[in-house]
Write an enzyme that holds these catalytic residues in place. Structure first.
Site, PDB file in Angstrom:
ATOM      1  N   TYR A  10      66.508  59.805  33.767  1.00  0.00           N
ATOM      2  CA  TYR A  10      65.649  60.168  34.677  1.00  0.00           C
ATOM      3  C   TYR A  10      64.972  58.695  35.425  1.00  0.00           C
ATOM      4  CZ  TYR A  10      61.905  62.334  37.668  1.00  0.00           C
ATOM      5  OH  TYR A  10      60.973  62.749  38.744  1.00  0.00           O
ATOM      6  N   ASP A  11      64.356  58.045  34.433  1.00  0.00           N
ATOM      7  CA  ASP A  11      63.747  57.007  35.187  1.00  0.00           C
ATOM      8  C   ASP A  11      64.869  55.703  35.703  1.00  0.00           C
ATOM      9  OD1 ASP A  11      63.924  55.826  32.431  1.00  0.00           O
ATOM     10  OD2 ASP A  11      61.812  56.390  32.241  1.00  0.00           O
TER      11      ASP A  11
ATOM     12  N   VAL B 236      53.003  69.340  31.861  1.00  0.00           N
ATOM     13  CA  VAL B 236      51.776  69.541  31.029  1.00  0.00           C
ATOM     14  C   VAL B 236      50.899  70.569  31.824  1.00  0.00           C
ATOM     15  CG1 VAL B 236      50.490  67.502  32.223  1.00  0.00           C
ATOM     16  CG2 VAL B 236      50.016  68.525  29.954  1.00  0.00           C
TER      17      VAL B 236
ATOM     18  N   SER C 275      51.356  73.121  34.036  1.00  0.00           N
ATOM     19  CA  SER C 275      51.937  74.513  33.902  1.00  0.00           C
ATOM     20  C   SER C 275      52.119  75.048  32.222  1.00  0.00           C
ATOM     21  CB  SER C 275      53.412  74.820  34.451  1.00  0.00           C
ATOM     22  OG  SER C 275      54.177  73.531  34.243  1.00  0.00           O
TER      23      SER C 275
ATOM     24  N   THR D 130      47.137  58.942  29.784  1.00  0.00           N
ATOM     25  CA  THR D 130      46.546  59.363  30.972  1.00  0.00           C
ATOM     26  C   THR D 130      47.857  59.520  31.966  1.00  0.00           C
ATOM     27  OG1 THR D 130      46.469  57.198  31.997  1.00  0.00           O
ATOM     28  CG2 THR D 130      44.489  57.881  30.602  1.00  0.00           C
ATOM     29  N   ARG D 131      47.303  60.585  32.832  1.00  0.00           N
ATOM     30  CA  ARG D 131      48.150  60.930  34.079  1.00  0.00           C
ATOM     31  C   ARG D 131      47.109  60.902  35.106  1.00  0.00           C
ATOM     32  NH1 ARG D 131      51.233  59.609  30.641  1.00  0.00           N
ATOM     33  NH2 ARG D 131      53.324  60.602  30.146  1.00  0.00           N
TER      34      ARG D 131
ATOM     35  N   ASP E  57      56.833  58.353  25.679  1.00  0.00           N
ATOM     36  CA  ASP E  57      55.811  58.922  26.650  1.00  0.00           C
ATOM     37  C   ASP E  57      54.933  57.800  27.160  1.00  0.00           C
ATOM     38  OD1 ASP E  57      54.784  62.094  26.706  1.00  0.00           O
ATOM     39  OD2 ASP E  57      53.347  60.459  27.218  1.00  0.00           O
ATOM     40  N   PRO E  58      55.107  57.567  28.545  1.00  0.00           N
ATOM     41  CA  PRO E  58      53.953  56.484  28.913  1.00  0.00           C
ATOM     42  C   PRO E  58      52.549  56.628  28.739  1.00  0.00           C
ATOM     43  CG  PRO E  58      55.356  57.222  30.738  1.00  0.00           C
ATOM     44  CD  PRO E  58      55.688  58.198  29.448  1.00  0.00           C
TER      45      PRO E  58
ATOM     46  N   ARG F  64      48.984  56.086  33.262  1.00  0.00           N
ATOM     47  CA  ARG F  64      49.546  56.063  34.743  1.00  0.00           C
ATOM     48  C   ARG F  64      48.818  56.455  35.721  1.00  0.00           C
ATOM     49  NH1 ARG F  64      54.275  60.154  34.958  1.00  0.00           N
ATOM     50  NH2 ARG F  64      55.387  58.621  33.752  1.00  0.00           N
TER      51      ARG F  64
HETATM   52  P1  NAD Z   1      62.109  70.862  40.439  1.00  0.00           P
HETATM   53  O1  NAD Z   1      62.720  70.673  39.068  1.00  0.00           O
HETATM   54  O2  NAD Z   1      61.124  71.978  40.688  1.00  0.00           O
HETATM   55  O3  NAD Z   1      62.916  70.802  41.785  1.00  0.00           O
HETATM   56  C1  NAD Z   1      64.214  70.111  42.007  1.00  0.00           C
HETATM   57  C2  NAD Z   1      64.877  70.872  42.641  1.00  0.00           C
HETATM   58  O4  NAD Z   1      66.360  70.137  42.644  1.00  0.00           O
HETATM   59  C3  NAD Z   1      65.371  72.188  41.948  1.00  0.00           C
HETATM   60  O5  NAD Z   1      65.237  72.973  42.794  1.00  0.00           O
HETATM   61  C4  NAD Z   1      66.888  71.965  41.461  1.00  0.00           C
HETATM   62  O6  NAD Z   1      67.453  73.250  41.181  1.00  0.00           O
HETATM   63  C5  NAD Z   1      67.532  71.019  42.323  1.00  0.00           C
HETATM   64  N1  NAD Z   1      68.698  70.392  41.726  1.00  0.00           N
HETATM   65  C6  NAD Z   1      68.640  69.570  40.781  1.00  0.00           C
HETATM   66  N2  NAD Z   1      70.106  69.081  40.531  1.00  0.00           N
HETATM   67  C7  NAD Z   1      70.337  69.337  41.632  1.00  0.00           C
HETATM   68  C8  NAD Z   1      71.983  69.454  41.998  1.00  0.00           C
HETATM   69  N3  NAD Z   1      72.596  68.481  41.514  1.00  0.00           N
HETATM   70  N4  NAD Z   1      72.201  69.938  43.220  1.00  0.00           N
HETATM   71  C9  NAD Z   1      71.622  70.669  43.932  1.00  0.00           C
HETATM   72  N5  NAD Z   1      70.100  70.794  43.532  1.00  0.00           N
HETATM   73  C10 NAD Z   1      69.617  70.014  42.298  1.00  0.00           C
HETATM   74  O7  NAD Z   1      61.209  69.603  40.581  1.00  0.00           O
HETATM   75  P2  NAD Z   1      60.009  69.127  41.735  1.00  0.00           P
HETATM   76  O8  NAD Z   1      59.072  68.790  40.806  1.00  0.00           O
HETATM   77  O9  NAD Z   1      59.900  69.947  42.642  1.00  0.00           O
HETATM   78  O10 NAD Z   1      60.620  67.441  42.136  1.00  0.00           O
HETATM   79  C11 NAD Z   1      61.277  67.394  43.322  1.00  0.00           C
HETATM   80  C12 NAD Z   1      61.609  65.849  43.473  1.00  0.00           C
HETATM   81  O11 NAD Z   1      60.505  65.347  43.384  1.00  0.00           O
HETATM   82  C13 NAD Z   1      62.752  65.348  42.300  1.00  0.00           C
HETATM   83  O12 NAD Z   1      63.498  64.449  42.561  1.00  0.00           O
HETATM   84  C14 NAD Z   1      61.473  64.727  41.333  1.00  0.00           C
HETATM   85  O13 NAD Z   1      62.324  63.436  40.966  1.00  0.00           O
HETATM   86  C15 NAD Z   1      60.632  64.161  42.387  1.00  0.00           C
HETATM   87  N6  NAD Z   1      58.965  63.990  41.757  1.00  0.00           N
HETATM   88  C16 NAD Z   1      58.365  64.980  41.448  1.00  0.00           C
HETATM   89  C17 NAD Z   1      57.208  64.884  40.670  1.00  0.00           C
HETATM   90  C18 NAD Z   1      56.345  65.798  40.332  1.00  0.00           C
HETATM   91  O14 NAD Z   1      55.313  65.796  39.731  1.00  0.00           O
HETATM   92  N7  NAD Z   1      56.515  67.173  40.805  1.00  0.00           N
HETATM   93  C19 NAD Z   1      56.909  63.560  40.377  1.00  0.00           C
HETATM   94  C20 NAD Z   1      57.687  62.573  40.666  1.00  0.00           C
HETATM   95  C21 NAD Z   1      58.857  62.611  41.548  1.00  0.00           C
HETATM   96  N1  UDP Z   2      52.099  67.006  27.427  1.00  0.00           N
HETATM   97  C1  UDP Z   2      51.402  67.619  26.588  1.00  0.00           C
HETATM   98  N2  UDP Z   2      51.504  68.883  26.100  1.00  0.00           N
HETATM   99  C2  UDP Z   2      52.544  69.494  26.965  1.00  0.00           C
HETATM  100  C3  UDP Z   2      53.236  68.825  27.909  1.00  0.00           C
HETATM  101  C4  UDP Z   2      53.262  67.655  27.909  1.00  0.00           C
HETATM  102  O1  UDP Z   2      50.550  67.018  25.879  1.00  0.00           O
HETATM  103  O2  UDP Z   2      52.812  70.785  26.534  1.00  0.00           O
HETATM  104  C5  UDP Z   2      51.898  65.617  27.712  1.00  0.00           C
HETATM  105  C6  UDP Z   2      53.003  64.611  27.564  1.00  0.00           C
HETATM  106  O3  UDP Z   2      53.453  64.403  26.335  1.00  0.00           O
HETATM  107  C7  UDP Z   2      52.510  63.390  28.601  1.00  0.00           C
HETATM  108  C8  UDP Z   2      51.703  64.093  29.544  1.00  0.00           C
HETATM  109  O4  UDP Z   2      51.452  65.435  28.982  1.00  0.00           O
HETATM  110  O5  UDP Z   2      52.058  62.609  28.016  1.00  0.00           O
HETATM  111  C9  UDP Z   2      52.486  64.468  30.882  1.00  0.00           C
HETATM  112  O6  UDP Z   2      53.629  65.137  30.656  1.00  0.00           O
HETATM  113  P1  UDP Z   2      54.554  65.639  31.659  1.00  0.00           P
HETATM  114  O7  UDP Z   2      55.877  66.257  31.043  1.00  0.00           O
HETATM  115  O8  UDP Z   2      53.771  66.882  32.648  1.00  0.00           O
HETATM  116  O9  UDP Z   2      55.088  64.618  32.930  1.00  0.00           O
HETATM  117  P2  UDP Z   2      55.491  62.967  32.560  1.00  0.00           P
HETATM  118  O10 UDP Z   2      55.362  62.695  30.947  1.00  0.00           O
HETATM  119  O11 UDP Z   2      56.773  62.946  33.026  1.00  0.00           O
HETATM  120  O12 UDP Z   2      54.255  62.265  33.205  1.00  0.00           O
END
Ligand code: NAD
Ligand code: UDP
Length: 314
Positions: free
Chosen positions: A144-145, A186, A188, A209-210, A271-272, A275
Site C-alpha cells: 500500500y505505502d 480503527v 469503524s 497516535t492518528r 504500525d506507525p 501521525r
Molecule cells: P475504500 O476501500 O472504501 O474504497 C476504495 C474503493 O476502490 C472501493 O470501492 C474498492 O472496491 C475500489 N477498488 C479497489 N481496487 C480496485 C480496482 N482494482 N479497480 C476498481 N476499483 C477498485 O477506501 P476509502 O477509504 O474510500 O479510500 C479511497 C481512496 O482514498 C484510496 O485510494 C485510499 O488509498 C485513499 N485514502 C483514504 C484514506 C482514509 O482514511 N479513508 C486515507 C488515505 C488515503
Molecule cells: N487499531 C486498533 N484496533 C483496531 C484497529 C486498529 O488499535 O481494532 C490501531 C492500529 O494498530 C493503528 C491505528 O489503530 O495504530 C489506526 O489503524 P487503522 O487501520 O485505522 O489505520 P492506519 O494504521 O492505516 O492509520
C-alpha cells in the site's frame, strides 16, 4: 457541467465524493470493482440521469471520454489491502498507469488520492509535504505505502514527460458514515464493537497516535484541490487534531455508553507510532481546514452504524 470519472466511487470516500459532485450538477461516471466498496453506498444515486456506475477493475484499461478524473480506486484499510497484496500493488501501479493513459488521451485533469502512509513511520512531526518519509519497502504495509509512492511518481512523470494536468492529495485518516462494518480500520472497528457489546480491541498499548478527519471536511478539500489551477501538490489533507488510539476508544465508549471493556492486542508490524498532518499548505493555497470536531464526527458516525446494524440502511 463537466463529465467526471470517479475511480473507487463505490467506496467510503468515493461515494461521498459522488454525492458532492452530483449535488453540484456534474455528470458522474463511477467505476469500481466492488472489492472493498459496495453498491449500497451508491444505491441512492443509481436513478439519477447524470450518474452512471460501471463495474470495472482498473488494472484493465478503461476507455471513456471525460473532462476530469478523481482516481481513488485502491483498498485503504490494512485488512483489505493486505488480503491480496499483489493485487493492491497492481491497482496502484498498473491501475494508475491506465488512468494516467486515459487522462493523457482525453486531456483530462487527474487527481490522485494518495495517503499519509507515504510518510511511513515518520521521524518528523507533524508531517510536511517536503518530508520524504520513513517507509519499510519489504514489510506487510509496503504493498500500500510503496504502491502509493510509485503512484505519486507516475503522476509526476506523466506530468513532466507528457504534460498531463495532475493533482496529488495526501489524505490522512478519514472516517464517517459508509465505512464498511467489516472495514477493519480503527474507528469503524471500535464503533461496531461498542454497539455489539464486544470488547474494543486496542492494538499495542494504544499510545500510538492518528489524526482523524470527518468525511465531509475531506471531500471539500479534495474538490478544492481539483478545482485549483497552477498547483499540482502534493498537499496534505487531514485534521491536525492528534489523538492516541486509547483516547479514541474511550471517546467512543463514552458516546455509546455501552458495557464494553477495552482489551489490548498485539501491535501489527510497521504500525506507525505517530501521525499528524501539517496543513499549512492546504490552508494557504486552498483556504481549507477541517471544521468538524472529533466528538461531533463520532456522533454522526455512531448514528449511522446504529441504523446500519439494525438493517435500516442497505
Ligand atoms: P475504500 O476501500 O472504501 O474504497 C476504495 C474503493 O476502490 C472501493 O470501492 C474498492 O472496491 C475500489 N477498488 C479497489 N481496487 C480496485 C480496482 N482494482 N479497480 C476498481 N476499483 C477498485 O477506501 P476509502 O477509504 O474510500 O479510500 C479511497 C481512496 O482514498 C484510496 O485510494 C485510499 O488509498 C485513499 N485514502 C483514504 C484514506 C482514509 O482514511 N479513508 C486515507 C488515505 C488515503
Ligand atoms: N487499531 C486498533 N484496533 C483496531 C484497529 C486498529 O488499535 O481494532 C490501531 C492500529 O494498530 C493503528 C491505528 O489503530 O495504530 C489506526 O489503524 P487503522 O487501520 O485505522 O489505520 P492506519 O494504521 O492505516 O492509520
Amino acid at each position: 457541467m463537466g463529465r467526471i470519472l470517479v475511480t473507487g466511487g463505490a467506496g467510503f470516500v468515493g461515494s461521498h465524493l459522488c454525492d458532492y459532485l452530483i449535488e453540484r450538477g456534474h455528470d458522474v461516471l463511477c467505476v469500481d470493482n466492488l472489492f472493498s466498496g459496495s453498491k449500497d453506498n451508491i444505491r441512492h444515486l443509481l436513478g439519477y440521469p447524470y450518474f452512471e456506475f460501471i463495474r470495472h477493475d482498473i488494472t484493465h484499461p478503461f476507455f471513456a471520454e471525460v473532462d476530469r478524473i478523481y482516481h481513488l480506486a485502491c483498498p485503504a484499510s490494512p485488512v483489505h489491502y493486505q488480503h491480496n497484496p499483489i493485487k493492491t500493488i497492481k491497482t496502484n501501479v498498473v491501475g494508475t498507469i491506465n488512468m494516467l493513459g486515459l487522462a493523457k488521451r482525453v486531456k483530462a485533469r487527474i487527481l490522485l488520492a494518495s495517503t499519509s502512509e507515504v510518510y511511513g513511520n515518520p521521524t518528523i512531526h507533524p508531517q510536511t509535504e517536503n518530508y520524504w518519509g520513513n517507509v519499510n519497502p519489504i514489510g506487510i504495509r509496503s504493498c500500500y505505502d510503496e504502491g502509493k509512492r510509485v503512484a505519486e511518481t507516475l503522476m509526476m512523470d506523466y506530468h513532466r514527460q507528457n504534460h498531463v494536468e495532475i493533482k496529488i492529495v495526501r489524505i490522512f485518516n478519514t472516517y464517517g458514515p459508509r465505512m464498511a462494518v467489516n472495514d477493519g480500520r480503527v474507528i469503524s472497528n471500535f464503533i461496531v464493537q461498542a454497539l455489539r457489546g464486544e470488547d474494543l480491541t486496542v492494538y499495542g498499548d494504544g499510545a500510538q497516535t492518528r489524526s482523524f478527519c470527518y468525511i465531509s471536511d475531506l471531500v471539500e478539500g479534495v474538490v478544492r484541490m481539483a478545482d485549483t489551477d497552477c498547483f499540482i501538490g502534493p498537499v496534505n489533507l487531514g485534521n491536525p487534531h492528534e489523538s492516541t488510539i486509547l483516547e479514541v476508544a474511550k471517546a467512543i465508549l463514552s458516546i455509546t455508553k455501552g458495557s464494553s471493556k477495552i482489551v489490548f492486542r498485539s501491535l501489527p508490524p510497521d504500525d506507525p507510532e505517530r501521525r499528524c498532518p501539517d496543513i499549512t499548505l492546504a490552508k494557504t493555497i486552498l483556504n481549507w481546514e477541517p471544521g468538524v470536531p472529533l466528538d461531533d464526527g463520532l456522533e454522526k458516525t455512531i448514528k449511522y452504524f446504529i441504523e446500519k446494524l439494525k438493517g435500516k440502511i442497505f
